[in-house]
Each structure stands twice: as structure tokens, then as C-alpha cells.
Write a protein that holds these residues in place. Structure first.
Motif, PDB file in Angstrom:
ATOM      1  N   GLN A  43       0.786  -1.335   0.011  1.00 55.95           N
ATOM      2  CA  GLN A  43       0.118   0.081   0.084  1.00 55.95           C
ATOM      3  C   GLN A  43       0.726   1.109   0.029  1.00 55.95           C
ATOM      4  O   GLN A  43       0.652   2.251  -0.728  1.00 55.95           O
ATOM      5  CB  GLN A  43      -0.890   0.032   1.312  1.00 55.95           C
ATOM      6  N   ARG A  44       1.929   1.378   0.688  1.00 55.59           N
ATOM      7  CA  ARG A  44       2.816   2.294   0.915  1.00 55.59           C
ATOM      8  C   ARG A  44       3.375   2.793  -0.456  1.00 55.59           C
ATOM      9  O   ARG A  44       3.648   3.864  -0.697  1.00 55.59           O
ATOM     10  CB  ARG A  44       3.768   2.124   2.093  1.00 55.59           C
ATOM     11  N   ARG A  47       1.107   4.201  -2.815  1.00 55.36           N
ATOM     12  CA  ARG A  47       0.724   5.769  -2.623  1.00 55.36           C
ATOM     13  C   ARG A  47       2.097   6.656  -3.268  1.00 55.36           C
ATOM     14  O   ARG A  47       2.167   7.524  -4.053  1.00 55.36           O
ATOM     15  CB  ARG A  47       0.740   5.945  -1.106  1.00 55.36           C
ATOM     16  N   LEU A  48       3.259   6.080  -2.958  1.00 54.08           N
ATOM     17  CA  LEU A  48       4.414   6.665  -3.397  1.00 54.08           C
ATOM     18  C   LEU A  48       4.463   6.926  -4.941  1.00 54.08           C
ATOM     19  O   LEU A  48       4.850   7.814  -5.370  1.00 54.08           O
ATOM     20  CB  LEU A  48       5.617   6.038  -2.803  1.00 54.08           C
ATOM     21  N   VAL A  50       2.125   6.570  -7.334  1.00 53.05           N
ATOM     22  CA  VAL A  50       1.142   7.240  -7.806  1.00 53.05           C
ATOM     23  C   VAL A  50       1.102   8.786  -7.526  1.00 53.05           C
ATOM     24  O   VAL A  50       1.026   9.711  -8.506  1.00 53.05           O
ATOM     25  CB  VAL A  50      -0.244   6.750  -7.417  1.00 53.05           C
ATOM     26  N   PHE A  51       1.519   9.198  -6.461  1.00 49.90           N
ATOM     27  CA  PHE A  51       1.344  10.546  -6.013  1.00 49.90           C
ATOM     28  C   PHE A  51       2.863  11.341  -6.147  1.00 49.90           C
ATOM     29  O   PHE A  51       2.837  12.706  -6.416  1.00 49.90           O
ATOM     30  CB  PHE A  51       0.960  10.680  -4.705  1.00 49.90           C
ATOM     31  N   SER A  52       3.876  10.694  -6.320  1.00 50.23           N
ATOM     32  CA  SER A  52       5.252  11.075  -6.035  1.00 50.23           C
ATOM     33  C   SER A  52       5.253  12.390  -7.610  1.00 50.23           C
ATOM     34  O   SER A  52       5.756  13.473  -7.239  1.00 50.23           O
ATOM     35  CB  SER A  52       6.259  10.370  -6.149  1.00 50.23           C
ATOM     36  N   LEU A  54       3.378  13.839  -9.197  1.00 50.88           N
ATOM     37  CA  LEU A  54       2.210  14.847  -9.021  1.00 50.88           C
ATOM     38  C   LEU A  54       2.833  15.946  -8.040  1.00 50.88           C
ATOM     39  O   LEU A  54       2.545  16.904  -8.138  1.00 50.88           O
ATOM     40  CB  LEU A  54       0.889  14.195  -8.649  1.00 50.88           C
ATOM     41  N   ALA A  55       3.565  15.632  -6.852  1.00 52.66           N
ATOM     42  CA  ALA A  55       4.177  16.121  -5.978  1.00 52.66           C
ATOM     43  C   ALA A  55       5.563  16.911  -6.306  1.00 52.66           C
ATOM     44  O   ALA A  55       6.144  17.538  -5.669  1.00 52.66           O
ATOM     45  CB  ALA A  55       4.146  15.482  -4.745  1.00 52.66           C
ATOM     46  N   VAL A  57       8.141  14.907  -6.892  1.00 49.01           N
ATOM     47  CA  VAL A  57       9.143  14.258  -5.816  1.00 49.01           C
ATOM     48  C   VAL A  57       9.670  12.847  -6.625  1.00 49.01           C
ATOM     49  O   VAL A  57       8.516  12.172  -7.146  1.00 49.01           O
ATOM     50  CB  VAL A  57       8.753  14.044  -4.501  1.00 49.01           C
TER      51      VAL A  57
ATOM     52  N   HIS B  29       1.278  19.651  -1.330  1.00 49.71           N
ATOM     53  CA  HIS B  29       1.255  19.976  -2.461  1.00 49.71           C
ATOM     54  C   HIS B  29      -0.119  19.994  -3.128  1.00 49.71           C
ATOM     55  O   HIS B  29      -0.945  19.290  -2.763  1.00 49.71           O
ATOM     56  CB  HIS B  29       1.762  18.592  -3.467  1.00 49.71           C
ATOM     57  N   MET B  40      -2.484  17.198  -1.394  1.00 49.81           N
ATOM     58  CA  MET B  40      -2.321  16.242  -0.426  1.00 49.81           C
ATOM     59  C   MET B  40      -1.098  16.548   0.535  1.00 49.81           C
ATOM     60  O   MET B  40      -0.211  17.611   0.261  1.00 49.81           O
ATOM     61  CB  MET B  40      -1.443  15.173  -1.378  1.00 49.81           C
ATOM     62  N   TYR B  47       2.837   9.367   1.962  1.00 56.49           N
ATOM     63  CA  TYR B  47       1.404  10.470   1.859  1.00 56.49           C
ATOM     64  C   TYR B  47       0.510  10.241   2.862  1.00 56.49           C
ATOM     65  O   TYR B  47       0.302   8.772   3.025  1.00 56.49           O
ATOM     66  CB  TYR B  47       0.881  10.133   0.385  1.00 56.49           C
TER      67      TYR B  47
END
Lengths: 117, 152
Positions: A43-44, A47-48, A50-52, A54-55, A57, B29, B40, B47
Motif C-alpha cells: 500500500q505504501r 501511494r508513493l 502514484v503521487f510522487s 504529481l508532487a 518528488v 502539494h 495532499m 503520503y
């Protein structure tokens, strides 16, 4: 690894409806009981991945065991293939995540992207 | 049926996210316009929060939250296991109201017309009384003129 079989049954694996005893492929059975398989880690890293991007990072996935990266990758692909939420409305982030998870196997992602697009 | 009065202000949304991030000890962000969620919060390892920010000009004793936003955040967070936050920034009193959608809260079902829609569009949702929201008073500096220390 029989990717087609595994791909079809990934949601069942993740929701625990498919048990190692019911798995038809030996490789899939082996993945169930892999000592490095860790559902929280799956799960972690999902998240990392999919969202990194976008952020803005770069996710640190190099040290994550391949088994956990594969489970996370198949979770995303299963959702995209079925057009399920949340994946359907964050498609680009989902594909970025899939690419980040299989950074060492880019041809898998490219092929899947072609098939599902 | 009432009319929604959301203020589309990306700069203010960023300001709100920065306050929430500072409070939570996390980084923030803001997602691009028209993304499925607005912000987020995260740290070096993971996250933690996915959320929606609405800017409202006037204060109301209950805040309307649209079902489509709530449902998506709850659905997404079943998968991602982040905390789903719905955030309102009220310009009139400068307060940020934050609701964790996983917590228990009472509401009344309602619907609103969307004044930004080209046709008549109704949004179904819920009105959540003010007592269920966590409040953060913000300094009024967002509205103040630039001071000497803001020069750089």
C-alpha cells in the motif's frame, strides 16, 4: 511467471478471496508465501508511486523488494483495466506510478499501456 | 435549494494547504486545476492526507459538501489508506474549517445549484453543522498590504 493468470486474479489475491491452495500457477502460489511480501508495504509503495510525480518528488523505490513492487503494479493495472475508481479519474498519475514501480522493467509497462489505452 | 458560492482562487488554496501542512508537520502539494482532488500532505516516507479545499466568501453555520467529492475521496482512500480531509476556508471570518471524512459526524442531506455550470446543474450533498469541523484561525496577513519583511 504467468502474468496473465496473475493479472486476472490480483484483486482476488489482494482481497484474500484467492488462497494459495486455489491458485493454478505455481509461481503465483510462491508469491503468496514469499517472505518479503508485506501488504502494508504494498500500500505504501502504491501511494508513493502514484503521487510522487504529481508532487514533483522522485519516489525512492529502488530498495523496495520486487515482490511488493509487483503487487502494487498489478493493483494499479487491475484498476485501470476494469475502469475502476480511483484509477479511472487519475489515469495519468496511475500510469506514472506503474512506470515508477517497474523502473527496471519498462517494457512491461509500455506493453500494458498499449493494450489498455 | 441554495446556490453554491465557491471562490475559485488557486493562490488562496495554496495558502490554506500551507497552513494545514504546517499544523500537521508535513509538506504539501496542490494538484493542477481540474484534478480529482485539491491537495495532499506528505513527509519523506509516505503520503498521509488527500483532500479537497473550498473557498467560501460568507460564513454559514453548516457547510455543504458535495456527494461526488466526498464519495471519490472515500473511495480513493479505501485504496490509498490516506486520511480524507474536506476543507473550507471562510473569507469572511478568516477561519479554516477541516473535516476528517472518516470521523463520525451528523449531517442533513441537501442539494445546491452550481452557478458556474453553463446549464442548470444540481449538486447533491450534505450539510455538516459547524461543531463537527476542526477550526484554525488564520492571521489576516493574507489580506494585508505588503510589509517590509515581505519584500524578498
Amino acid at each position: 511467471m504467468n502474468e496473465a493468470d496473475f493479472f486476472l486474479s490480483i484483486s482476488e489475491i489482494l482481497t484474500k478471496r484467492l488462497t494459495p491452495e486455489k491458485a493454478t500457477s505455481e509461481e503465483v502460489r510462491n508469491l503468496f508465501n514469499h517472505p518479503q511480501r508485506d501488504d502494508l508495504e504494498i500500500q505504501r509503495v502504491t501511494r508513493l508511486a502514484v503521487f510522487s510525480k504529481l508532487a514533483g518528488v522522485k519516489p525512492k523505490l529502488e530498495r523496495v523488494h520486487l515482490v511488493n513492487r509487483l503487487f502494487a503494479y498489478w493493483t494499479i493495472l487491475s484498476g485501470l483495466r476494469r475502469g475502476e475508481e480511483p484509477w479511472a479519474s487519475i489515469k495519468e498519475s496511475a500510469w506514472n506510478g506503474a512506470e515508477a514501480l517497474l523502473f527496471d522493467l519498462p517494457e512491461y509497462v509500455a506493453k500494458a499501456r498499449e493494450e489498455i489505452a | 435549494m441554495s446556490r453554491l458560492s465557491n471562490v475559485n482562487d488557486p493562490v488562496r488554496e495554496e495558502y490554506v494547504a500551507s497552513i494545514l501542512a504546517k499544523q500537521a508537520g508535513l509538506q504539501f502539494h496542490i494538484t493542477p486545476q481540474n484534478s480529482r482532488f485539491d491537495f495532499m500532505l506528505f513527509d519523506d516516507r509516505d503520503y498521509r492526507v488527500l483532500g479537497e479545499i473550498k473557498i467560501r466568501e460568507r460564513f454559514f453555520p453548516d457547510w455543504f459538501i458535495a456527494d461526488k467529492k466526498v464519495n471519490w475521496l472515500l473511495e480513493a482512500n479505501k485504496t490509498f489508506r490516506c486520511v480524507p480531509w474536506f476543507v473550507i476556508h471562510c473569507i469572511e471570518n478568516g477561519v479554516i474549517y477541516r473535516l476528517n471524512l472518516h470521523e463520525n459526524y451528523e449531517f442533513t442531506e441537501d442539494s445546491m445549484t452550481n452557478p458556474y455550470s453553463t446549464g442548470i446543474q444540481t449538486e447533491t450533498g450534505r450539510k455538516v453543522p459547524i461543531e463537527y469541523w476542526t477550526k484554525t484561525e488564520t492571521r489576516s496577513s493574507f489580506e494585508e498590504r505588503m510589509s517590509p519583511i515581505d519584500w524578498k
